[in-house]
Design a protein around this motif. Structure first.
Motif, PDB file in Angstrom:
ATOM      1  N   LEU A  39     -62.397  97.745 -33.522  1.00  0.00           N
ATOM      2  CA  LEU A  39     -63.181  97.451 -34.735  1.00  0.00           C
ATOM      3  C   LEU A  39     -63.130  95.964 -35.080  1.00  0.00           C
ATOM      4  O   LEU A  39     -64.116  95.386 -35.528  1.00  0.00           O
ATOM      5  CB  LEU A  39     -62.670  98.296 -35.908  1.00  0.00           C
ATOM      6  N   ARG A  40     -61.950  95.335 -34.874  1.00  0.00           N
ATOM      7  CA  ARG A  40     -61.847  93.903 -35.151  1.00  0.00           C
ATOM      8  C   ARG A  40     -62.726  93.100 -34.210  1.00  0.00           C
ATOM      9  O   ARG A  40     -63.374  92.131 -34.609  1.00  0.00           O
ATOM     10  CB  ARG A  40     -60.384  93.454 -35.046  1.00  0.00           C
ATOM     11  N   ARG A  41     -62.766  93.512 -32.924  1.00  0.00           N
ATOM     12  CA  ARG A  41     -63.644  92.826 -31.980  1.00  0.00           C
ATOM     13  C   ARG A  41     -65.104  92.976 -32.393  1.00  0.00           C
ATOM     14  O   ARG A  41     -65.886  92.018 -32.371  1.00  0.00           O
ATOM     15  CB  ARG A  41     -63.431  93.357 -30.568  1.00  0.00           C
ATOM     16  N   TYR A  42     -65.475  94.189 -32.767  1.00  0.00           N
ATOM     17  CA  TYR A  42     -66.843  94.414 -33.232  1.00  0.00           C
ATOM     18  C   TYR A  42     -67.143  93.590 -34.476  1.00  0.00           C
ATOM     19  O   TYR A  42     -68.231  93.029 -34.636  1.00  0.00           O
ATOM     20  CB  TYR A  42     -67.075  95.892 -33.510  1.00  0.00           C
ATOM     21  N   GLY A  43     -66.166  93.487 -35.368  1.00  0.00           N
ATOM     22  CA  GLY A  43     -66.375  92.698 -36.583  1.00  0.00           C
ATOM     23  C   GLY A  43     -66.556  91.221 -36.284  1.00  0.00           C
ATOM     24  O   GLY A  43     -67.413  90.548 -36.861  1.00  0.00           O
ATOM     25  N   ASN A  44     -65.733  90.705 -35.337  1.00  0.00           N
ATOM     26  CA  ASN A  44     -65.882  89.295 -34.955  1.00  0.00           C
ATOM     27  C   ASN A  44     -67.241  89.033 -34.314  1.00  0.00           C
ATOM     28  O   ASN A  44     -67.906  88.020 -34.596  1.00  0.00           O
ATOM     29  CB  ASN A  44     -64.766  88.906 -33.996  1.00  0.00           C
ATOM     30  N   LEU A  45     -67.658  89.941 -33.420  1.00  0.00           N
ATOM     31  CA  LEU A  45     -68.973  89.781 -32.805  1.00  0.00           C
ATOM     32  C   LEU A  45     -70.090  89.834 -33.840  1.00  0.00           C
ATOM     33  O   LEU A  45     -71.081  89.093 -33.771  1.00  0.00           O
ATOM     34  CB  LEU A  45     -69.187  90.860 -31.743  1.00  0.00           C
ATOM     35  N   THR A  46     -69.924  90.717 -34.833  1.00  0.00           N
ATOM     36  CA  THR A  46     -70.940  90.813 -35.895  1.00  0.00           C
ATOM     37  C   THR A  46     -71.014  89.526 -36.700  1.00  0.00           C
ATOM     38  O   THR A  46     -72.101  89.019 -37.023  1.00  0.00           O
ATOM     39  CB  THR A  46     -70.623  91.998 -36.814  1.00  0.00           C
ATOM     40  N   MET A  47     -69.834  88.938 -37.030  1.00  0.00           N
ATOM     41  CA  MET A  47     -69.823  87.686 -37.788  1.00  0.00           C
ATOM     42  C   MET A  47     -70.443  86.547 -36.981  1.00  0.00           C
ATOM     43  O   MET A  47     -71.205  85.738 -37.514  1.00  0.00           O
ATOM     44  CB  MET A  47     -68.374  87.334 -38.165  1.00  0.00           C
ATOM     45  N   ILE A  48     -70.138  86.508 -35.671  1.00  0.00           N
ATOM     46  CA  ILE A  48     -70.731  85.469 -34.827  1.00  0.00           C
ATOM     47  C   ILE A  48     -72.243  85.635 -34.768  1.00  0.00           C
ATOM     48  O   ILE A  48     -73.009  84.661 -34.855  1.00  0.00           O
ATOM     49  CB  ILE A  48     -70.109  85.518 -33.420  1.00  0.00           C
ATOM     50  N   GLY A  49     -72.697  86.861 -34.616  1.00  0.00           N
ATOM     51  CA  GLY A  49     -74.135  87.111 -34.582  1.00  0.00           C
ATOM     52  C   GLY A  49     -74.818  86.710 -35.877  1.00  0.00           C
ATOM     53  O   GLY A  49     -75.910  86.111 -35.863  1.00  0.00           O
ATOM     54  N   MET A  50     -74.179  87.025 -37.014  1.00  0.00           N
ATOM     55  CA  MET A  50     -74.756  86.626 -38.303  1.00  0.00           C
ATOM     56  C   MET A  50     -74.800  85.103 -38.435  1.00  0.00           C
ATOM     57  O   MET A  50     -75.779  84.545 -38.936  1.00  0.00           O
ATOM     58  CB  MET A  50     -73.955  87.242 -39.446  1.00  0.00           C
ATOM     59  N   ALA A  51     -73.745  84.415 -37.971  1.00  0.00           N
ATOM     60  CA  ALA A  51     -73.727  82.955 -38.061  1.00  0.00           C
ATOM     61  C   ALA A  51     -74.828  82.344 -37.197  1.00  0.00           C
ATOM     62  O   ALA A  51     -75.520  81.408 -37.606  1.00  0.00           O
ATOM     63  CB  ALA A  51     -72.357  82.426 -37.635  1.00  0.00           C
ATOM     64  N   VAL A  52     -75.002  82.874 -35.982  1.00  0.00           N
ATOM     65  CA  VAL A  52     -76.059  82.364 -35.110  1.00  0.00           C
ATOM     66  C   VAL A  52     -77.428  82.604 -35.721  1.00  0.00           C
ATOM     67  O   VAL A  52     -78.314  81.739 -35.698  1.00  0.00           O
ATOM     68  CB  VAL A  52     -75.952  83.020 -33.721  1.00  0.00           C
ATOM     69  N   THR A  53     -77.613  83.785 -36.303  1.00  0.00           N
ATOM     70  CA  THR A  53     -78.902  84.096 -36.930  1.00  0.00           C
ATOM     71  C   THR A  53     -79.190  83.165 -38.093  1.00  0.00           C
ATOM     72  O   THR A  53     -80.306  82.636 -38.236  1.00  0.00           O
ATOM     73  CB  THR A  53     -78.915  85.553 -37.406  1.00  0.00           C
ATOM     74  N   LEU A  54     -78.181  82.935 -38.943  1.00  0.00           N
ATOM     75  CA  LEU A  54     -78.372  82.026 -40.074  1.00  0.00           C
ATOM     76  C   LEU A  54     -78.643  80.601 -39.586  1.00  0.00           C
ATOM     77  O   LEU A  54     -79.480  79.889 -40.153  1.00  0.00           O
ATOM     78  CB  LEU A  54     -77.143  82.054 -40.977  1.00  0.00           C
ATOM     79  N   ASP A  67     -50.821 104.913 -31.554  1.00  0.00           N
ATOM     80  CA  ASP A  67     -51.365 104.075 -30.488  1.00  0.00           C
ATOM     81  C   ASP A  67     -52.890 104.142 -30.469  1.00  0.00           C
ATOM     82  O   ASP A  67     -53.572 103.122 -30.288  1.00  0.00           O
ATOM     83  CB  ASP A  67     -50.781 104.535 -29.157  1.00  0.00           C
ATOM     84  N   ARG A  68     -53.439 105.362 -30.665  1.00  0.00           N
ATOM     85  CA  ARG A  68     -54.898 105.496 -30.706  1.00  0.00           C
ATOM     86  C   ARG A  68     -55.488 104.745 -31.891  1.00  0.00           C
ATOM     87  O   ARG A  68     -56.532 104.083 -31.787  1.00  0.00           O
ATOM     88  CB  ARG A  68     -55.278 106.978 -30.761  1.00  0.00           C
ATOM     89  N   LEU A  69     -54.809 104.826 -33.040  1.00  0.00           N
ATOM     90  CA  LEU A  69     -55.289 104.109 -34.227  1.00  0.00           C
ATOM     91  C   LEU A  69     -55.256 102.589 -34.014  1.00  0.00           C
ATOM     92  O   LEU A  69     -56.166 101.863 -34.432  1.00  0.00           O
ATOM     93  CB  LEU A  69     -54.450 104.484 -35.446  1.00  0.00           C
ATOM     94  N   GLU A  70     -54.191 102.123 -33.345  1.00  0.00           N
ATOM     95  CA  GLU A  70     -54.091 100.693 -33.095  1.00  0.00           C
ATOM     96  C   GLU A  70     -55.210 100.211 -32.168  1.00  0.00           C
ATOM     97  O   GLU A  70     -55.820  99.156 -32.388  1.00  0.00           O
ATOM     98  CB  GLU A  70     -52.730 100.381 -32.485  1.00  0.00           C
ATOM     99  N   ARG A  71     -55.480 101.013 -31.103  1.00  0.00           N
ATOM    100  CA  ARG A  71     -56.574 100.641 -30.209  1.00  0.00           C
ATOM    101  C   ARG A  71     -57.918 100.654 -30.941  1.00  0.00           C
ATOM    102  O   ARG A  71     -58.781  99.794 -30.719  1.00  0.00           O
ATOM    103  CB  ARG A  71     -56.610 101.609 -29.010  1.00  0.00           C
ATOM    104  N   GLU A  72     -58.092 101.639 -31.819  1.00  0.00           N
ATOM    105  CA  GLU A  72     -59.336 101.710 -32.590  1.00  0.00           C
ATOM    106  C   GLU A  72     -59.478 100.517 -33.526  1.00  0.00           C
ATOM    107  O   GLU A  72     -60.569  99.949 -33.666  1.00  0.00           O
ATOM    108  CB  GLU A  72     -59.369 103.013 -33.387  1.00  0.00           C
ATOM    109  N   ASN A  73     -58.384 100.106 -34.135  1.00  0.00           N
ATOM    110  CA  ASN A  73     -58.419  98.952 -35.035  1.00  0.00           C
ATOM    111  C   ASN A  73     -58.760  97.671 -34.270  1.00  0.00           C
ATOM    112  O   ASN A  73     -59.535  96.826 -34.741  1.00  0.00           O
ATOM    113  CB  ASN A  73     -57.078  98.783 -35.751  1.00  0.00           C
ATOM    114  N   ARG A  74     -58.171  97.516 -33.071  1.00  0.00           N
ATOM    115  CA  ARG A  74     -58.486  96.331 -32.276  1.00  0.00           C
ATOM    116  C   ARG A  74     -59.963  96.314 -31.883  1.00  0.00           C
ATOM    117  O   ARG A  74     -60.619  95.281 -31.906  1.00  0.00           O
ATOM    118  CB  ARG A  74     -57.594  96.284 -31.025  1.00  0.00           C
TER     119      ARG A  74
END
Length: 230
Positions: free
Chosen positions: A33-48, A24-31
């Motif tokens: 990380l996925r949110r952080y990854g999506n935010l990072t991709m959105i930030g990179m797209a906005v910057t570009l 359960d802890r691993l699943e929460r950590e993965n979720r």
């Protein structure tokens, strides 16, 4: 006093509970990380996107506070604060470059044109697009300045021909020439006057007989009316 030894079933349940908690802890950590990854991709797209917009804007309009090296277009439009068209600067299909300036109601008043053969013209018009003043220079090196009345009729023309003659002509309300003053290509002054009947009286220059030219090349003196007997 000794405790009761745990059974094999209790041990298995304990292990399952520990494993489920970890999963359960691993699943929460993965979720997370996925949110952080999506935010990072959105930030990179906005910057570009912002970077591309800055490059496009600077290439088209120049950097704020700077001067663009070159702007290429076939037509520019001028608009006032109310959105009305106040002028255009364009190149026509035939190669004519033209600048047109309009008043607050969008009516053309000033036109500046340059034809492909090098002829150029500048005109000033009224609210009905009558050309009141026209300045022209043709490809044959002749030039003219035309002044018109409120009806658009040419009333006075000042011109220089390719041969070197210069003339100033005056016309009546119908555009008929009534008087003229000029210097011909030989350097002789000329004067033309039309009477009310439409007959023109031309006077030769006063020093015509002093010009060093063959006699047969000089214009004949004008006929003078006979004096009336009293």
């Amino acid at each position: 006093m000794t405790g009761k030894p745990a059974s094999d079933g209790d041990f298995v349940k304990h292990v399952e509970t520990v494993l489920l908690d970890r999963m359960d802890r691993l699943e929460r950590e993965n979720r997370r990380l996925r949110r952080y990854g999506n935010l990072t991709m959105i930030g990179m797209a906005v910057t570009l996107g912002l970077t591309a917009a800055v490059f496009w804007f600077s290439g088209r309009f120049g950097i704020v506070g700077g001067v663009p090296e070159n702007i290429v277009a076939r037509q520019f439009s001028l608009r006032d604060a109310g959105g009305a068209n106040r002028g255009t600067w364009s190149v026509a299909e035939d190669g004519t470059a033209r600048l047109v300036l309009a008043d607050a109601r969008g009516r053309p008043r000033v036109r500046l044109s340059l034809l492909p053969d090098g002829a150029a013209g500048l005109s000033f018009g009224d609210s009905t697009d009558h050309k009141l003043l026209v300045l022209g220079s043709l490809a044959d090196q002749s030039s003219s300045f035309v002044m018109s009345d409120a009806q658009g009729t040419a009333r006075s023309v000042l011109g220089v021909s390719p041969g070197g003659a210069a003339n100033l002509v005056f016309a009546d309300q119908n555009g008929a020439t009534k008087a003229g003053l000029g210097v011909d290509a030989r350097g002789l002054g000329t004067f033309t006057l039309a009477d009310r009947g439409g007959r023109q009286v031309e006077e030769a220059p006063a020093d015509a007989d002093t010009v060093d030219e063959p006699a047969d090349s000089q214009p004949p003196p004008p006929a003078r009316p006979a004096a009336r007997k009293k």
